[in-house]
Design an enzyme around this catalytic site. Structure first.
Site, PDB file in Angstrom:
ATOM      1  N   CYS A 222       0.838  -1.201   0.000  1.00 25.43           N
ATOM      2  CA  CYS A 222       0.000   0.000   0.000  1.00 25.43           C
ATOM      3  C   CYS A 222       0.877   1.257   0.000  1.00 25.43           C
ATOM      4  CB  CYS A 222      -0.929  -0.012   1.214  1.00 25.43           C
ATOM      5  SG  CYS A 222      -2.098   1.362   1.229  1.00 25.43           S
TER       6      CYS A 222
ATOM      7  N   GLY B 295       0.915  10.354   8.168  1.00 27.28           N
ATOM      8  CA  GLY B 295       1.006  10.274   9.624  1.00 27.28           C
ATOM      9  C   GLY B 295       1.965   9.214  10.132  1.00 27.28           C
TER      10      GLY B 295
ATOM     11  N   CYS C  26      -6.877  -3.206   6.902  1.00 29.02           N
ATOM     12  CA  CYS C  26      -8.034  -2.348   6.601  1.00 29.02           C
ATOM     13  C   CYS C  26      -9.094  -3.043   5.764  1.00 29.02           C
ATOM     14  CB  CYS C  26      -7.590  -1.042   5.943  1.00 29.02           C
ATOM     15  SG  CYS C  26      -6.888  -1.264   4.287  1.00 29.02           S
TER      16      CYS C  26
END
Length: 304
Positions: free
Chosen positions: A49, A73, A148
């Site tokens: 990813c 982040g 996810c």
């Protein structure tokens, strides 16, 4: 997630764009995840990813709209290094929570265009406090620890649902080929696993290998889990033009593993042989391996 981002952007007066990357995510992350398990590997989907979406497709979109940087982040740091004469990725202040490991396969050319706002923070609590002071409603949003695209984290059920091929029941054997029992499908096991095999032994047995051709689960004693070298594919050099024979690095073989002193040897076909100073436990094909010199992430690859 999209609505949260939109609300924050509205509050801060920042333009908010939404891009649909479902197809590339399905192809590069989900399909790769399934294929790796089918080939008896244990993949880390975050690695792909980061490589293809966050630091690939997102950066391509940033360039299209005239943005010079992307910010994420991750607990990591980008700063200029006089030693290397360029910007490099360094470990952050987050200690064990540092996330440079999952950045080891991102393209080297993107380093000049990354901002890591969390580089000097040590915990999520400090960041939540900033969000709270700025009246951002996401301040108390819970962390997401799962994969996810598998919200319940039951990856076995996910693989079964996606009709992973060839993962039928087979034999459990020791390193001499002696049959000890039956396994329930190789995708249910990973290197280093001790429990859940349904076999009994006078000495503890661990998964030390998966043989796709014979559909066999290979088990052995604890000491058989250790190895002093490993082959690495999909090699990615971030700081140097290329890795060279005899280069000394610290290598991290999984996210929470300690770093190990190692020497790199270059092979053909963009592969490396990594020789460890001391034997390393439960090296797992499909996982990423990250290379450091001091606190600088110099690259990495995928364990073959």
């Amino acid at each position: 997630g999209i609505n949260d981002a939109k609300e924050v952007c509205n509050k801060l007066g920042i333009e908010h764009y939404v891009i649909d990357l479902k197809d590339i995510f399905k192809e590069r992350v989900i399909k790769k995840f399934i294929e790796e398990y089918q080939n008896c590997k244990t993949p880390n989907p975050c690695i792909y990813c980061n490589k293809y979406l966050k630091f690939g497709a997102m950066y391509d979109f940033a360039k299209k709209i005239g943005a010079n940087y992307i910010a994420t982040g991750h607990y990591a740091k980008v700063e200029y290094s006089p030693k290397y004469g360029k910007k490099v990725i360094r470990k952050s202040a987050a200690g064990k929570k540092d996330q440079t490991y999952v950045l080891c396969t991102i393209p080297s050319e993107i380093v000049d265009h990354i901002i890591f706002p969390l580089s000097n923070f040590t915990s999520k609590d400090e960041i939540r406090e900033i969000a709270k002071k700025n009246n951002l409603e996401i301040a108390q949003k819970p962390d997401s620890e799962d994969i996810c695209f598998i919200p319940d984290n039951d990856y076995i059920r996910f693989l079964d649902k996606n009709n992973i091929q060839g993962m039928k029941h087979g034999k459990i054997v020791d390193t001499s080929g002696v049959v000890l029992g039956k396994h329930q499908g190789l995708h249910r096991y990973t290197i280093g696993q001790r429990r859940g095999m349904g076999i009994s032994s006078t000495t503890p047995l661990y998964v030390i290998g998966l043989n796709k051709e014979k559909n066999q689960l290979i088990v052995g004693r604890q000491e058989e889990l250790y190895t002093d070298s490993v082959m690495v594919k999909e090699v990615n050099s971030i700081v140097f033009n290329r890795f060279t024979n005899g280069m000394k690095v610290s290598a991290k073989v999984r996210y929470l593993a300690p770093e190990e002193s190692a020497t790199l040897f270059v092979n053909e076909n963009n592969t490396l042989t990594v020789k460890f100073e001391k034997k390393v436990r439960a090296i797992t094909p499909g996982q990423a391996i990250a290379f450091y010199i001091d606190d600088v992430l110099v690259g990495g690859g995928i364990i073959a």
